[in-house]
Design an enzyme around this catalytic site. Structure first.
Site, short mmCIF file in Angstrom:
data_model
loop_
_atom_site.label_atom_id
_atom_site.label_comp_id
_atom_site.label_asym_id
_atom_site.label_seq_id
_atom_site.Cartn_x
_atom_site.Cartn_y
_atom_site.Cartn_z
N LYS A 3 -12.15 -1.30 1.13
CA LYS A 3 -11.64 -0.02 -0.22
C LYS A 3 -12.13 -0.56 -1.04
O LYS A 3 -14.16 -0.05 -1.38
CB LYS A 3 -10.46 -0.79 -0.08
CG LYS A 3 -9.49 -0.52 1.37
CD LYS A 3 -8.41 -1.14 1.01
CE LYS A 3 -6.50 -1.06 2.25
NZ LYS A 3 -7.63 -0.38 3.38
N HIS B 151 -4.86 -3.92 -1.12
CA HIS B 151 -4.67 -3.51 -2.34
C HIS B 151 -5.23 -3.90 -3.68
O HIS B 151 -4.19 -3.39 -4.51
CB HIS B 151 -4.14 -2.19 -1.80
CG HIS B 151 -4.38 -2.18 -0.52
ND1 HIS B 151 -4.37 -0.40 -0.78
CD2 HIS B 151 -3.83 -1.90 0.55
CE1 HIS B 151 -4.38 0.23 -0.23
NE2 HIS B 151 -3.85 -0.49 1.12
N SER C 221 1.15 -1.45 -0.03
CA SER C 221 -0.62 -0.33 0.28
C SER C 221 0.98 1.29 0.22
O SER C 221 0.44 1.76 -0.58
CB SER C 221 -0.97 0.46 1.45
OG SER C 221 -0.12 0.41 2.47
#
Length: 419
Positions: free
Chosen positions: A265, A234, A206
């Protein structure tokens, strides 16, 4: 030592109430000294207050007009997608605000089981288990899976939650240099004396936007009889042809044993995390994983939002294709302007600046120009590697991206980061 004895003697002579006040005053002095050291180092992290929903354009306290947001993990733009919002509202009405309980007592609803089954299908795994966050999923995995007879081999730049989760387990711990396969192989050779060997890595890192070489990791794991764990927080939703993650991107979906990821996310942006992998492992986690056993179940609205986000993702890969093109546009323009961008074609685009105060000041000036970005410095990243992390979303327009580059050039010249 003298100061410690003097303080102890003074406190012992004082009445109990005044001793308590003296201890509190001492605590305040210690805390203020530590806070001041953070301010003095230029690494103070302020929280900007948003007065709108998450999205490519937001309203921020202290900033006039609309702001273009380039610092959210809202990779697919689904946090404000009307169908995702409607699904959350409908689930809230039907199943309530929360369960007021942990899962094994009276905190499991049909929607939790349905979402777990959907996650397992999405990742092509046997089963899945939900957690309040991926931090909790990482905190709950290693202690259950690994014993003092086992070994875990971890990339040195893994996320803090992986590091903390590994600390909780009693396995032998090996740390290999970031993305260094020769060092990993050496550590695997050294770890052959242990019962189980688990290689643990982020799929996409990240802070740097780089991607683990999973093909090589899986090859080494096979060669030395190890298992592979990947945190896909991610990557889930936007890496790979259909957004399954780095294991799909690199063609090793059948070689990665365990995946942990997040619902907070790309998959709706609310909250929640999960582990997906072998059915027997998931069953054991339900029996022994402490964050699962001692945390309230995921709120229904979050479950509804994430479930709809997965539906949208599995219906079409158009969003996945959109974010790749926009990432390339930003990276190429910034590099042409003279900036150094870390990582490899990931929507996380760290603009490397080195100096913590420079990163902080440039981010503040970007906000004045209508661009919301955040500077990162120690201890979030190593000393001397301060940066502004820009994150591209599928819902950014081409104009948004071009405006961000223009602002970076203006601010970079102002602060001497560009000639």
């Amino acid at each position: 030592m003298w100061a410690g004895r003097a303080l102890h003697a003074a406190l012992s002579r004082a009445p109990r109430g005044s001793r308590a006040q003296s201890a509190l005053a001492q605590l305040r002095d210690i805390l203020e000294e530590e806070l001041e050291s953070i301010r003095g180092a230029g690494t103070w992290k302020s929280e900007r207050v948003i007065r709108s929903s998450q999205g490519p354009h937001i309203h921020v306290d202290g900033a006039p007009g609309g702001i273009i947001n380039f610092c959210a993990n809202n990779y697919l733009g689904l946090s404000s997608h009307p169908e995702v919002i409607q699904a959350g509202l409908q689930t809230l009405k039907e199943f309530g605000a929360g369960l007021s309980s942990v899962r094994f007592i009276c905190g499991t609803q049909s929607i939790h089981k349905d979402l777990e089954a959907k996650i397992a299908r999405f990742h092509q795994r046997e089963d899945a288990i939900l957690y309040p966050s991926c931090f909790d999923a990482n905190a709950g995995l290693f202690e259950v899976l690994l014993t003092p007879e086992d070994a875990v081999l971890s990339d040195e730049l893994n996320h803090a939650s992986i590091i903390d989760g590994i600390r909780l387990c009693k396995a032998h711990k090996y740390r290999y240099r970031h993305l260094d396969m020769a060092d990993l192989e050496a550590k695997l050779q050294e770890a052959q004396k242990h019962r189980l060997r688990l290689v643990a890595t982020d799929g996409a890192f990240s802070m740097d936007g780089d991607i683990a070489p999973l093909q090589k990791i899986c090859h080494l794991a096979s060669q030395y009889g190890a298992l592979v764990f990947v945190d896909e927080s991610h990557a889930t939703g936007f890496l790979g042809a259909t957004g399954r993650g780095t294991d799909e991107l690199l063609g090793v979906m059948d070689q990665v044993t365990i995946i942990n990821s997040t619902l907070g996310k790309a998959l709706g942006g609310a909250s929640g995390g999960y582990t997906t992998g072998p059915g027997a492992l998931v069953s054991l986690l339900r029996q022994r994983s402490r964050p699962y056993l001692f945390s309230n179940s995921l709120p229904p609205a979050s479950v509804g939002c994430a479930s709809k986000a997965l539906d949208l993702l599995m219906e079409s890969n158009a969003i996945v294709q959109s974010i790749a093109a926009k990432t390339l546009r930003f990276r190429s323009q910034m590099e042409a302007a003279g900036f150094t961008i870390s990582g490899a074609n990931h929507p996380i685009c760290p603009v490397m600046l080195g100096d913590a105060r420079l990163a902080l000041n440039m981010a503040d000036d970007m906000l004045k120009r209508g661009i919301f970005v955040i500077g990162f410095s120690y201890p979030v990243v190593p000393k001397g590697q301060a940066r502004i992390r820009v994150q591209i979303s599928a819902v950014h327009s081409v104009e948004d991206i071009d405006r961000c580059v223009e602002a970076f050039v203006e601010v970079g010249r102002l602060h001497g980061a560009l000639p």
